[in-house]
Motif scaffolding. Structure first.
Motif, PDB file in Angstrom:
ATOM      1  N   THR A 151      50.256 -45.637 -18.869  1.00 53.34           N
ATOM      2  CA  THR A 151      49.152 -45.140 -19.683  1.00 53.34           C
ATOM      3  C   THR A 151      48.379 -44.031 -18.984  1.00 53.34           C
ATOM      4  N   SER A 152      48.403 -44.034 -17.656  1.00 55.90           N
ATOM      5  CA  SER A 152      47.619 -43.045 -16.929  1.00 55.90           C
ATOM      6  C   SER A 152      48.126 -41.631 -17.154  1.00 55.90           C
ATOM      7  N   SER A 153      49.388 -41.448 -17.528  1.00 57.90           N
ATOM      8  CA  SER A 153      49.909 -40.096 -17.704  1.00 57.90           C
ATOM      9  C   SER A 153      49.279 -39.403 -18.902  1.00 57.90           C
ATOM     10  N   ASN A 154      48.685 -40.138 -19.826  1.00 61.61           N
ATOM     11  CA  ASN A 154      48.035 -39.560 -20.995  1.00 61.61           C
ATOM     12  C   ASN A 154      46.526 -39.462 -20.833  1.00 61.61           C
ATOM     13  N   ASN A 155      46.048 -39.823 -19.675  1.00 61.81           N
ATOM     14  CA  ASN A 155      44.610 -39.878 -19.450  1.00 61.81           C
ATOM     15  C   ASN A 155      44.208 -39.007 -18.264  1.00 61.81           C
ATOM     16  N   ALA A 156      42.987 -38.550 -18.325  1.00 63.73           N
ATOM     17  CA  ALA A 156      42.433 -37.883 -17.151  1.00 63.73           C
ATOM     18  C   ALA A 156      42.255 -38.917 -16.041  1.00 63.73           C
ATOM     19  N   MET A 157      42.334 -38.455 -14.817  1.00 59.75           N
ATOM     20  CA  MET A 157      42.126 -39.320 -13.657  1.00 59.75           C
ATOM     21  C   MET A 157      41.183 -38.622 -12.692  1.00 59.75           C
ATOM     22  N   GLY A 158      40.525 -39.408 -11.892  1.00 59.17           N
ATOM     23  CA  GLY A 158      39.542 -38.802 -11.004  1.00 59.17           C
ATOM     24  C   GLY A 158      39.395 -39.541  -9.696  1.00 59.17           C
ATOM     25  N   TRP A 159      38.752 -38.871  -8.769  1.00 62.56           N
ATOM     26  CA  TRP A 159      38.375 -39.453  -7.484  1.00 62.56           C
ATOM     27  C   TRP A 159      36.854 -39.387  -7.352  1.00 62.56           C
ATOM     28  N   PHE A 160      36.314 -40.475  -6.870  1.00 72.50           N
ATOM     29  CA  PHE A 160      34.886 -40.567  -6.592  1.00 72.50           C
ATOM     30  C   PHE A 160      34.732 -41.113  -5.181  1.00 72.50           C
ATOM     31  N   ARG A 161      33.549 -40.998  -4.627  1.00 77.81           N
ATOM     32  CA  ARG A 161      33.335 -41.544  -3.296  1.00 77.81           C
ATOM     33  C   ARG A 161      31.926 -42.085  -3.168  1.00 77.81           C
ATOM     34  N   GLN A 162      31.789 -43.030  -2.250  1.00 78.85           N
ATOM     35  CA  GLN A 162      30.485 -43.607  -1.982  1.00 78.85           C
ATOM     36  C   GLN A 162      30.293 -43.727  -0.485  1.00 78.85           C
ATOM     37  N   ALA A 163      29.330 -42.994   0.025  1.00 80.03           N
ATOM     38  CA  ALA A 163      28.997 -43.038   1.437  1.00 80.03           C
ATOM     39  C   ALA A 163      27.999 -44.159   1.677  1.00 80.03           C
ATOM     40  N   PRO A 164      27.923 -44.651   2.905  1.00 79.97           N
ATOM     41  CA  PRO A 164      26.968 -45.722   3.215  1.00 79.97           C
ATOM     42  C   PRO A 164      25.544 -45.358   2.829  1.00 79.97           C
ATOM     43  N   GLY A 165      24.913 -46.225   2.057  1.00 77.50           N
ATOM     44  CA  GLY A 165      23.533 -45.997   1.663  1.00 77.50           C
ATOM     45  C   GLY A 165      23.325 -44.984   0.563  1.00 77.50           C
ATOM     46  N   LYS A 166      24.423 -44.503  -0.016  1.00 74.88           N
ATOM     47  CA  LYS A 166      24.316 -43.488  -1.071  1.00 74.88           C
ATOM     48  C   LYS A 166      24.982 -43.976  -2.345  1.00 74.88           C
ATOM     49  N   GLU A 167      24.675 -43.301  -3.431  1.00 74.70           N
ATOM     50  CA  GLU A 167      25.290 -43.647  -4.706  1.00 74.70           C
ATOM     51  C   GLU A 167      26.696 -43.049  -4.791  1.00 74.70           C
ATOM     52  N   ARG A 168      27.483 -43.639  -5.668  1.00 78.95           N
ATOM     53  CA  ARG A 168      28.814 -43.116  -5.892  1.00 78.95           C
ATOM     54  C   ARG A 168      28.707 -41.724  -6.508  1.00 78.95           C
ATOM     55  N   GLU A 169      29.565 -40.812  -6.045  1.00 78.69           N
ATOM     56  CA  GLU A 169      29.517 -39.450  -6.549  1.00 78.69           C
ATOM     57  C   GLU A 169      30.897 -38.952  -6.926  1.00 78.69           C
ATOM     58  N   PHE A 170      30.909 -38.022  -7.838  1.00 77.20           N
ATOM     59  CA  PHE A 170      32.142 -37.402  -8.293  1.00 77.20           C
ATOM     60  C   PHE A 170      32.712 -36.511  -7.200  1.00 77.20           C
ATOM     61  N   VAL A 171      34.050 -36.545  -7.068  1.00 81.11           N
ATOM     62  CA  VAL A 171      34.735 -35.678  -6.118  1.00 81.11           C
ATOM     63  C   VAL A 171      35.630 -34.687  -6.847  1.00 81.11           C
ATOM     64  N   ALA A 172      36.547 -35.200  -7.659  1.00 77.45           N
ATOM     65  CA  ALA A 172      37.493 -34.332  -8.352  1.00 77.45           C
ATOM     66  C   ALA A 172      38.092 -35.086  -9.528  1.00 77.45           C
ATOM     67  N   ALA A 173      38.575 -34.334 -10.507  1.00 75.35           N
ATOM     68  CA  ALA A 173      39.235 -34.931 -11.664  1.00 75.35           C
ATOM     69  C   ALA A 173      40.335 -34.007 -12.148  1.00 75.35           C
ATOM     70  N   ILE A 174      41.297 -34.604 -12.827  1.00 76.85           N
ATOM     71  CA  ILE A 174      42.412 -33.836 -13.355  1.00 76.85           C
ATOM     72  C   ILE A 174      42.737 -34.352 -14.750  1.00 76.85           C
ATOM     73  N   ASN A 175      42.834 -33.419 -15.696  1.00 73.97           N
ATOM     74  CA  ASN A 175      43.169 -33.790 -17.062  1.00 73.97           C
ATOM     75  C   ASN A 175      44.663 -34.089 -17.190  1.00 73.97           C
TER      76      ASN A 175
END
Length: 121
Positions: free
Chosen positions: A27-51
């Motif tokens: 199913t993932s081949s028909n969906n966008a996918m992304g990477w996010f990251r969370q550093a210690p003491g910080k909120e999760r943040e967007f890194v990159a995505a691919i359609n």
């Protein structure tokens, strides 16, 4: 859908790592996918995505250093990270969007468990 991220580890500043994220079914081949990251003491943040069609998006902080790609035949998304610095230290998560085009973190409905990247200065 289960996601398994791998490739994290300890690297010196200026070094490179390649993260992989394998999805449990096609199913993932028909969906966008992304990477996010969370550093210690910080909120999760967007890194990159691919359609689904290969169009990519990057956070300003990683633009020019990170490259996201996907292999639909393997249901896998990659994150090539170059010129790493201490600010890149975080747990990195991959995710699958509900739609074919990236719609933001709120659109991600499947998340992997994360892989730790530690950059030593």
């Amino acid at each position: 859908v289960q996601l398994q991220a791998s490739g994290g580890g300890l690297v010196q500043a200026g070094g490179s790592l390649r993260l992989s994220c394998a999805a449990s079914r096609r199913t993932s081949s028909n969906n966008a996918m992304g990477w996010f990251r969370q550093a210690p003491g910080k909120e999760r943040e967007f890194v990159a995505a691919i359609n689904w069609n290969g169009d990519t998006y990057y956070a300003d902080s990683v633009k020019g250093r990170f490259t996201i790609s996907r292999d639909n035949a393997k249901n896998t998304v990659y994150l090539q990270m170059n010129s790493l610095n201490a600010d890149d230290t975080a747990v990195y998560y991959c995710a699958v969007d509900r739609k074919a085009y990236y719609t933001g973190v709120q659109g991600m409905n499947y998340w992997g468990k994360g892989t730790l990247v530690t950059v030593s200065s």
